[in-house]
Design an enzyme around this catalytic site. Structure first.
Site, short mmCIF file in Angstrom:
data_model
loop_
_atom_site.label_atom_id
_atom_site.label_comp_id
_atom_site.label_asym_id
_atom_site.label_seq_id
_atom_site.Cartn_x
_atom_site.Cartn_y
_atom_site.Cartn_z
CE LYS A 54 77.20 -6.47 17.74
NZ LYS A 54 78.19 -6.90 16.77
CD GLN A 98 79.54 -10.18 16.10
OE1 GLN A 98 78.61 -9.39 15.96
NE2 GLN A 98 80.61 -9.88 16.81
CG ASP A 121 79.42 -3.69 11.84
OD1 ASP A 121 79.43 -3.25 13.00
OD2 ASP A 121 79.39 -4.90 11.56
N1 GUN Z 1 83.37 -8.34 16.01
C1 GUN Z 1 83.92 -7.61 17.00
N2 GUN Z 1 83.47 -6.34 16.96
C2 GUN Z 1 82.60 -6.28 15.91
C3 GUN Z 1 81.82 -5.22 15.36
O1 GUN Z 1 81.81 -4.07 15.82
N3 GUN Z 1 81.05 -5.56 14.29
C4 GUN Z 1 81.06 -6.80 13.75
N4 GUN Z 1 80.30 -7.02 12.69
N5 GUN Z 1 81.78 -7.80 14.23
C5 GUN Z 1 82.56 -7.53 15.30
#
Ligand code: GUN
Length: 283
Positions: A54, A98, A121
């Site tokens: 990211k 996350q 998200d």
């Molecule tokens: N963990 C696995 N996929 C994601 C996601 O798309 N966003 C977040 N915040 N955590 C994750």
């Protein structure tokens, strides 16, 4: 039949170049740099790797990223305080915590703390509700990436029978909803589904998001189907999806690889959401 591989990495690269141009234009017009803050609690290796991806994507698209790394013993109250401060910080446009979080922290409570305008998200109840109503909102990144990928490949969704395996809040449920909005007929399968193979064999589009390595074998795939593999599993120190990739290549028309399929598209959609958040908050 030998399937065409949908190259998510290439597609993501192309889309990120376009996002970068729009980010530069936005910066020129407003003097504001879109800013994503990612919070990582603990050091789960998969999460560390996703978070790194990211941050790299922010660099690629000329956005600012800040990583807040917190120890695994961080309390729910401490995390809520940090999020509230970020909610109030005008220089921050997107906030992403996350997942998964350590067991002592209530994930939904944390998601609910992120203000809707910065929920890039698309996990907050308001964004989820708006998605279902087909109102303007932040779409969750993996489902949005899957739809984008299918459309960019030139595959028609309307009228197709889409079968989704998995009913998580992050992927299964929202991707089913987005496929429905694209006028597919949608079946959702899960751990309690009886005769899973009966259902998967009906699928023109098969989306697999269950987290079990190579679970879907070629005998479960309808000849000519489009197979979207959302799984990321580590087996013998190698990444593989939820689909037996080699087998799927023999029967499907299109298959997404792991790695290099859905993953890069997910992060690209996060960049799109962050730019959009910056635009809305800077109006
Ligand atoms: N963990 C696995 N996929 C994601 C996601 O798309 N966003 C977040 N915040 N955590 C994750």
């Amino acid at each position: 039949m030998s399937a065409t591989v949908i190259n998510g990495k290439e597609l993501a690269k192309k889309l990120r170049a376009d996002i970068r141009e729009r980010v530069n234009q936005f910066i020129e017009e407003t003097k504001v740099v879109p800013h994503l803050v990612v919070i990582l609690v603990g050091d789960n290796p998969a999460s560390v790797s996703y978070v790194t991806g990211k941050q790299k994507a922010c660099e690629e698209t000329n956005m600012k990223s800040t990583l807040i790394k917190l120890p695994v013993e961080t309390t729910e109250e401490e995390l809520i305080k940090i999020i509230n401060d970020l909610n109030a910080d005008k220089s921050v446009h997107g906030i992403l915590v996350q997942l998964p979080l350590p067991k002592h922290i209530d994930e939904q409570k944390i998601i609910n703390t992120i203000c809707v305008e910065k929920d890039v998200d698309g996990f907050s109840p308001i964004n989820v509700g708006k998605m279902i109503l087909n109102e303007e909102c932040f779409l969750p990144c993996t489902p949005a990436g899957i739809i984008k990928m299918i459309k960019e490949t030139g595959i028609e969704i309307a009228g197709k029978h889409a079968v989704v395996i998995g009913r998580s809040n992050i992927v299964g449920k929202p991707v089913s909803q987005l496929l429905l909005q694209e006028n597919a007929t949608v079946t959702i399968c899960h751990s309690r589904t009886k005769d899973l193979k009966y259902h998967t064999l009906q699928a023109d589009i098969l989306v697999v998001a269950i987290g079990k390595p190579k679970f879907v074998t070629k005998d479960m795939i309808k000849p000519g189907a489009v197979v979207i593999d959302v799984g990321v599993n580590r087996v013998d120190n190698k990444l593989c999806g939820d689909v037996d990739y080699e087998g799927a290549l023999e029967v499907a028309s299109y298959v997404t690889p792991v790695p290099g399929g859905v993953g890069p598209m997910t992060i690209t959609m996060l960049m799109e959401n962050t730019l959009e958040a910056a635009k809305r908050l800077t109006r």
